[in-house]
Structure formats: structure tokens, C-alpha cells
Design an enzyme around this catalytic site. Sequence first.
Site, mmCIF file in Angstrom:
data_model
loop_
_atom_site.group_PDB
_atom_site.id
_atom_site.type_symbol
_atom_site.label_atom_id
_atom_site.label_comp_id
_atom_site.label_asym_id
_atom_site.label_seq_id
_atom_site.Cartn_x
_atom_site.Cartn_y
_atom_site.Cartn_z
ATOM 1 C CG LEU A 21 -1.927 -1.135 1.330
ATOM 2 C CD1 LEU A 21 -2.582 -1.139 2.712
ATOM 3 C CD2 LEU A 21 -2.973 -1.010 0.244
ATOM 4 C CE1 TYR A 23 5.274 4.820 -6.912
ATOM 5 C CE2 TYR A 23 5.005 7.088 -6.171
ATOM 6 C CZ TYR A 23 5.484 6.175 -7.092
ATOM 7 O OH TYR A 23 6.174 6.614 -8.198
ATOM 8 C CD GLU A 174 3.815 10.288 6.784
ATOM 9 O OE1 GLU A 174 4.085 9.093 6.946
ATOM 10 O OE2 GLU A 174 2.738 10.677 6.263
ATOM 11 C CG HIS A 250 8.815 7.965 7.309
ATOM 12 N ND1 HIS A 250 8.166 6.771 7.540
ATOM 13 C CD2 HIS A 250 7.841 8.853 6.988
ATOM 14 C CE1 HIS A 250 6.866 6.926 7.361
ATOM 15 N NE2 HIS A 250 6.650 8.178 7.016
ATOM 16 C CB CYS A 371 9.206 1.432 11.653
ATOM 17 S SG CYS A 371 9.847 2.225 10.177
#
Length: 448
Positions: A21, A23, A174, A250, A371
Site C-alpha cells: 500500500l 508507494y 508523519e 521517512h 519504525c
Amino acid sequence: MNAHEVNFDGLVGPTHNYGGLSYGNVASQSNSQALSNPKEAAKQGLAKMKALMELGFKQGVLAPQARPDTAALRSLGFSGSDEEVIRRAAKEAMPLLAACSSASSMWTANAATVSPSADTADGRVHFTAANLNCKFHRSIEHPTTSRVLAAMFNDERHFAHHAALPAVSQFGDEGAANHTRFCKDYGDAGVEFFVFGRSAFDSRFPAPQRYPARQTLEACQAVARLHGLSEAGVVYAQQNPAVIDQGVFHNDVISVGNGEVLFHHEDAFLDTEKVLAELHDKLGRRGGRFRAICVPREQVAVEDAVKSYLFNSQLLSKADGSMLLVVPEECRNNPRVWNYLERLTGDDGPIREVKVFDLKQSMQNGGGPACLRLRVALKEQELAAVNPGVIMTAGLYDTLVAWVDRHYRDRLGEADLADPQLLQECRTALDELTQILKLGSVYSFQLD
């Protein structure tokens, strides 16, 4: 005053799947449609939490989102019972069902931006949930994220919670994946480092050409204002657009910071010398001695950094003053990266040890050790005010492993998302989880 950095790791949800999902996230795209193993994924994450807890680090747990998100599907025109909504979505718009079934909330570095009380104007710890508006499947997370964080940090004397920024591209946010903090000690006033990919309103800033820049300067500035940060304690830097176009979606894929140390790739930022000089100056004025460890592109190319997730690591302060770097197994499997790490720990620098974890289920979806965790620096009285149900202990670890064994499937493909039974399995599991973690009612299905 004593303070600790607590890592709150995301518990991988029961719908963990490879939907491809994201990109701009190379691993997510390249593993699209592969079969996943939610049970293994959750246990890999829990094993990392337990190992770090046993090494003496403070460790917490952040609950996953309720998926499939039938409310999101209803907002897109699917009607009927929850089972009918899922059935219709699977038949008419499978990509939407996949998006509304994503377990991407496991990557809690994107849950929020956190400012410790030593940095804020009112002396409280501030949280702003990230709107994640660049990707639909993540943009639907922040209402639940806000409720979960409020249930974890529920004492208003110590904690302040802000709603996500407006969900428009100009304020794309983010969370902590583009934010780090430097300080002499965790309880001291520090320097908060915000990294953005583009400016929404100032055309003088360049932008990537291939992949989207998910974080804007304006979002960073808004969060700093909401948290009451002083100009003396903030540095803004632009991520190099060229590395975004190479899959660095990121900043925590190209740099990691902790204490007085920034570990970064040579190509991570624009105007690197100016950025490092400002960090050195501002941290120095707050009693710290900033140190940057730059990884030259000749030793580790950006491509190798992205494939191995060298920088998507946890940089942790040990009791003896040295630092431990927690990396995924993929770093050991990359000869150039592993050679660099062996040289790094052999030098007389702050990073003396590397610890490797198998996080393959998360890595194949594009998320490494960094993450999976949200860092929160807490003074003793603030830590005492955190909901104790979310702090990792040996007993909680055993309880959560048993909970995973009871409720999680060991394989999940796209076709399984259409199974209405999966929805009931997930809700039963999460209803039980909120009792284990003492969160109260935080999910929409509990509030309806």
C-alpha cells in the site's frame, strides 16, 4: 532529576498483511501480495520488547488499531451489516478493503510526535497524533491513536494531547519518524530536530521528483507551536530530495539520533554543514556536546542503507554511558553494511555494541526496529503516572504471547481479508487486549 527514555513498541495487529500500500516504500512495494504470518509478526515484535526490557531498558506497548475498519468503508459508500460491508468491498473494491485492513499502526514511530516536559512551555509532556494524510490506509489511524495515547497517558497534570493537524497536503505529518531529540540527559532541556521533505508554501525549497515528500515544513512548525517549544530548542532541516527518490520515505530510514549523538548518512540532508552547526550550537547552549557520526556514501550507498535499514535502528544509551545500536537481521546479511558496523564498534566512539533482531515480517512490509517504537522521555513522577497496564514486564510478555497464540492466524493473504470471520476474530482479540492493557474502551466497536 532522574528521567528515562521509554520505548513504546507497536503490537502487530491480527490483520498484518502484505498489501503493497505504501508507494515510495521499496520493501512494501516489492513484497506486495505475498502471504504474511500475523502470529509470527506479533511474536517477533514482542521478542524485541522482552529482550530490551531484560537489558534494563524501559519498555512499553502500544495497542494496534481495529481492522478491518468498517466505519471507513461505510464512509466510502458500502452499506449493510459489517459482514455485508466487507463482502461488498471485497467484490467491488478489493484495494479499499486491503487499505482498511492494514496493520500499519504497528509502526508507532508514525503514531505521534512527542515533546518531553523539559522542552515545553507548560512543563508537561505533549503528544500530537500524526495525520499521516499522504496514504489513505494510514490517514484513518489518528482518531484511534489519540484515544489510545490518552488512555496510556491519562493524567492531565503531566500529559497534554493535541488532535492531528488538518488532514490536507500542506500539513502532511508523519510523526516521530521525522523527529528526534538531542539532550545531555533525558531530563534536561534539549533540542528537538524536525526533518521535512518539502515546503507547502515556499517554492524556494526543492522537492523530490519520483516519490512524494510526506512531511512538510509547515507541519513541523505547527507541532512545535502546539507543544510550546522555544526557538532556542528547535532545529528544522530538509531531507535530501534525492534520497527520498531512492526510497527514503521517512528520515528514520537515513538517520537516527539519541542523547548527544546523530548517526546519519552523508546524503541524508540538504545543507548538512549548516544543519550540524546549528545543532552543535543550540545543544551547546543547553549544556550538551553534539556529536555527528557520518556514514560516507563510499562505504555504504543509499541503496544499501534502504535495503538493510541500517538507520532504521534504535540507538539506546546504556548505563555505562556507551550506546547500543539495535539493527534488523538484514544489516548482518549485507556485507558492506556489516563491515561498516564492525569498524564502527571497533572505533573509540559512542556506539560500542550492535544487537541484531529478526523482524522479517515487519521488514518485508517496510518497517524496521525504529519504525516499531515511539520514544517518550519521562521524569520519574511522569513515568509513575503512566497507565501501568502498558509497561512491559515478564508477566505481561507471557500474557501477550498467550493472547497472540489464542487469536492470531499463522497465514494471511488478500483473499482472507474478505472472510467476515476475520473481523469477529479481530474484535474478540482486541476487546480482550484492552482489558489486559487496562485501556478501557478505545475502539469504535466498543464505543458504538
